[in-house]
Motif scaffolding. Structure first.
Motif, mmCIF file in Angstrom:
data_model
loop_
_atom_site.group_PDB
_atom_site.id
_atom_site.type_symbol
_atom_site.label_atom_id
_atom_site.label_comp_id
_atom_site.label_asym_id
_atom_site.label_seq_id
_atom_site.Cartn_x
_atom_site.Cartn_y
_atom_site.Cartn_z
ATOM 1 N N ASN A 91 -0.392 -15.839 -4.410
ATOM 2 C CA ASN A 91 -0.834 -14.723 -3.578
ATOM 3 C C ASN A 91 -0.675 -15.069 -2.108
ATOM 4 O O ASN A 91 -1.050 -16.152 -1.664
ATOM 5 N N SER A 93 -1.426 -14.280 1.901
ATOM 6 C CA SER A 93 -2.273 -13.652 2.903
ATOM 7 C C SER A 93 -1.505 -13.721 4.221
ATOM 8 O O SER A 93 -1.399 -14.780 4.834
ATOM 9 N N GLY A 120 -5.687 -6.597 -1.224
ATOM 10 C CA GLY A 120 -6.037 -6.569 -2.640
ATOM 11 C C GLY A 120 -7.503 -6.812 -2.939
ATOM 12 O O GLY A 120 -7.878 -7.021 -4.101
ATOM 13 N N HIS A 121 -8.363 -6.761 -1.905
ATOM 14 C CA HIS A 121 -9.796 -6.984 -2.118
ATOM 15 C C HIS A 121 -10.511 -5.648 -2.326
ATOM 16 O O HIS A 121 -10.156 -4.634 -1.712
ATOM 17 N N SER A 122 -11.535 -5.653 -3.147
ATOM 18 C CA SER A 122 -12.324 -4.444 -3.390
ATOM 19 C C SER A 122 -13.251 -4.179 -2.210
ATOM 20 O O SER A 122 -13.543 -5.073 -1.401
#
Length: 245
Positions: A91, A93, A120-122
């Motif tokens: 992944n 960043s 991609g974070h909630s």
């Protein structure tokens, strides 16, 4: 043996640049349908090969227009190679450019959630880490201000704080730290070094040889889209500095 996380093989990126000035979209389409559009070919990257192992820290140096940012965008999947291939295992960043992913009309606080979603974070995750992000950025009193009113340094603080709220597998930074003040640069460098101790892979573009040598063990020198040298960060920075004396 360390696992390969980034593999660029014989990658070339070609752009077509209009050879004449077109003032508006209507004129563009008129010329397009009449077959009057003329382009010249520009090779932003030429047959680039690069292999990066997990946990390695690489700096990329070169003058403006050398292809540094294009290479990062290629690895991030923002653009595709014209020829060759790119494989990434992990992944990413990314902090590619100031303002990227920010909505200028939204407040800084709102943009934290927007940036988090792009990574991609909630929303629940970002809410849990919101105070940590604000504290690291040192921008608590400006969170209700639209991001369009932020200085480039403030945008860099926010982008870095969101991108590094959790330990990424691959951290990619394109000049974002160069606009911050010296104290915040040191703070960011300290966080990056802690991440590297945790086996994070770093790809770092900067015009500051000092920062490249401080953060990176290896380096790549690009000139006009081609690789000049690869080797230790100290060796590459010394050769680069000597060449442009």
């Amino acid at each position: 043996m360390k696992e390969t996380v980034i593999q660029v093989e014989d990658a070339t990126v070609r752009f077509n640049i209009a050879s004449q000035k077109i003032d508006n979209i209507k004129e563009y389409f008129v010329k397009f349908f009449k077959g009057q559009l003329h382009f010249r070919e520009f090779l932003a990257l030429k047959n680039i090969s690069l292999e990066i192992k997990r946990g390695e820290a690489w700096g990329i140096v070169g003058r403006n227009g050398a292809g540094k940012s294009t290479l990062l965008r290629l690895i991030c999947g923002v653009i595709a190679p014209t020829t060759g291939s790119v494989r990434v295992n992990g992944n990413i960043s990314p902090i590619l450019e100031l303002g990227a992913g920010f909505d200028p009309e939204l407040t800084a606080g709102e943009n934290i959630y927007l940036q988090g979603a792009l990574l991609g974070h909630s929303r629940a995750f970002m809410q849990e880490h919101y105070d940590e992000i604000v504290e690291f950025s040192e921008l608590a009193e400006f969170m209700d201000m639209p991001i369009k009113n932020y200085s480039t340094g403030m945008q860099a603080r926010m982008a870095f704080s969101v991108a590094t709220v959790v330990k990424p597998e691959i951290l990619i930074i394109d000049e974002a730290l160069s606009v911050g003040d010296a104290a915040f640069q040191r703070k960011c460098a300290s966080r990056i070094q802690k991440m590297l101790q945790g086996n994070v892979t770093l790809l770092f573009v900067s015009h500051s040889n000092t920062m490249v040598e401080q953060l990176c063990e290896k380096a790549l020198w690009l000139r006009k889209g081609e690789v000049v040298m690869t080797g230790s960060a100290k060796e590459i920075c010394a050769a680069y500095t000597e060449h442009y004396k």
